[in-house]
Design an enzyme around this catalytic site. Structure first.
Site, PDB file in Angstrom:
ATOM      1  CE  LYS A 190      40.556  33.360  41.670  1.00  0.00           C
ATOM      2  NZ  LYS A 190      39.908  34.575  42.056  1.00  0.00           N
TER       3      LYS A 190
HETATM    4  C1  LIG Z   1      39.643  36.018  41.806  1.00  0.00           C
HETATM    5  C2  LIG Z   1      39.480  36.971  42.904  1.00  0.00           C
HETATM    6  C3  LIG Z   1      38.376  37.846  42.967  1.00  0.00           C
HETATM    7  C4  LIG Z   1      37.370  37.996  41.854  1.00  0.00           C
HETATM    8  O1  LIG Z   1      36.733  36.816  41.473  1.00  0.00           O
HETATM    9  P1  LIG Z   1      35.850  36.818  40.139  1.00  0.00           P
HETATM   10  O2  LIG Z   1      35.004  35.581  40.259  1.00  0.00           O
HETATM   11  O3  LIG Z   1      36.803  36.749  38.985  1.00  0.00           O
HETATM   12  O4  LIG Z   1      35.040  38.052  40.104  1.00  0.00           O
HETATM   13  C5  LIG Z   1      38.242  38.649  44.086  1.00  0.00           C
HETATM   14  N1  LIG Z   1      39.142  38.623  45.085  1.00  0.00           N
HETATM   15  C6  LIG Z   1      40.217  37.811  45.053  1.00  0.00           C
HETATM   16  C7  LIG Z   1      41.170  37.801  46.209  1.00  0.00           C
HETATM   17  C8  LIG Z   1      40.426  36.969  43.957  1.00  0.00           C
HETATM   18  O5  LIG Z   1      41.511  36.179  43.929  1.00  0.00           O
END
Ligand SMILES: *Cc1c(COP(=O)(O)O)cnc(C)c1O
Length: 395
Positions: A190
């Site tokens: 992210k």
């Molecule tokens: C990455 C992501 C998640 C999950 O995030 P985590 O921290 O890995 O649990 C949920 N929704 C979207 C759209 C994502 O890109």
């Protein structure tokens, strides 16, 4: 200039962790507070200040964060929640794990976000809420989402996993109280990372104690204070709950990452717009939109879609050819409803899909790929990506 293949493989993303984070992690280890402690609290305050929200609590992932929000909202078996299939599966699985039914609406092919014009048709007497996803870091059409939610008495939880730094009408995602909760992710892919991690932004302070319980054994108080001078050794468990607390080792990264986030996102935006210019004339690709004054992008992903009829190959073949040229790509995402569990689930729950299916979700899902994009990507790297794309298409 003739084409030369890259020497080293270029991944589609890479975390940007520097000396400040490393020094802060060492400081945490030396201080003795390795797990949840004062730095986790400092990181929560930094998130509140950055996003302009009165409350933000962190935990081990956005997936857990979303599950906790649904638990707080008191979903009951059979309750319906409207969302999209073009998302990470946790958007749907967290609904199911709380006994709910994820009801899917199609996307707007221009933005890859939910098509707000489809919301009303998906509402039934069992509908409780809407989970818009800000896919790629481009905000979903929130005015329409809030309007429909208010008209039908539904709550809104924003899946802001990809949206740290994005804004809607000039306000950071999570800062509008018309959404009960917004959920951020700090996974390494992210825009900012804590290794793993997630956060819940909210406006009603009455949720604070419950979220703290639900992330840590059902214990009311800050348990870490037990070991400090001001704490008492007694605590009480008031409900069963998971263990999903956030470590100070993670917060050590977070408190520096959040200071760097705007710089990261500015750089991402430059590279995003540069891709748009460099690929403008490539007929075989459908390029993403850069957002506008209302939908202020944080440029998490650059998702291009291939036109197989022009390219002479489908997405999987194209991605495989790029890999041979040492260019990595990501798939964000394979639509949730085509995974085997969900295929069976929607066969048994046909009312949870629109009568005409999800044609835009499937069209884009079959064609999309994320090109390399992170703040450390150089213009030279980017030129090589573009050259490889042109080379693969020409041969
Ligand atoms: C990455 C992501 C998640 C999950 O995030 P985590 O921290 O890995 O649990 C949920 N929704 C979207 C759209 C994502 O890109």
């Amino acid at each position: 200039m003739s084409y030369v293949r890259r020497e080293a493989f270029l991944p589609f993303t890479r975390p940007m962790v520097g000396q400040e984070e490393i020094a802060e992690i060492i400081d945490s280890i030396e201080s003795g507070w390795i797990t949840t402690g004062p730095k986790s609290g400092r990181f929560e305050e930094a998130l509140q200040a950055y996003n302009g929200v009165p409350h933000c609590l962190v935990m081990n992932s956005a997936t857990t964060a979303q599950e906790i929000t649904l638990q707080c909202l008191g979903i009951r078996p059979g309750d319906e929640v409207i969302t999209t299939a073009l998302t990470w599966v946790s958007t749907l699985s967290t609904i199911l794990l709380q006994g709910g039914v994820p009801v899917l609406v199609d996307i707007d092919p221009a933005t890859l976000n939910l098509d707000a014009a489809k919301l009303e048709a998906a509402i039934t007497p069992r509908t409780k809420g809407i989970i818009p996803v800000h896919l790629t870091g481009l905000p979903a059409p929130m005015d329409e989402v809030w309007r429909v939610a208010q008209a039908h008495g539904l709550w809104v939880v924003e899946d802001a996993a990809q949206a740290m730094g994005a804004s809607y009408r000039g306000r950071k995602i999570g800062s509008d109280p018309r959404s009960v909760f917004s959920v951020y992710s700090f996974h390494p892919n992210k825009n900012m990372t804590t290794g793993e991690g997630g956060g819940i932004a909210f406006h009603d302070g009455a949720f604070e104690a419950r979220i703290k319980r639900l992330r840590f054994h059902g214990i009311e108080r800050d348990a870490w204070k037990r070991q400090s001078k001001e704490g008492s050794p007694h605590f009480d468990v008031t409900e069963p709950a998971r263990k999903a607390n956030f470590m100070d080792l993670q917060a050590a990264m977070g408190i520096h990452q959040i200071k760097k986030l705007d710089g990261f996102n500015t750089r991402r935006g430059l590279l995003f717009r540069r891709y748009l210019e460099l690929l403008e004339d490539v007929e075989a690709l459908v390029l993403p939109v850069p957002g506008d004054e209302v939908h202020q992008h944080c440029f998490h992903l650059f998702v291009a879609r291939i036109r197989p009829e022009v390219a002479g190959m489908d997405r999987d073949a194209f991605v495989a050819r790029l890999k041979e040229e040492n260019i990595g790509t990501g798939i964000h995402y394979r639509p949730a409803h085509v995974h085997s569990f969900y295929r069976d689930f929607y066969r048994e729950h046909p009312h949870a899909l629109p009568g005409d299916g999800l044609p835009h979700t499937e069209w884009s899902g079959d064609r999309l790929m994320s090109l390399p994009l992170w703040p450390g990507l150089t213009e030279d790297d980017q030129d090589q990506v573009v050259a490889a794309i042109r080379h693969v298409l020409a041969n």
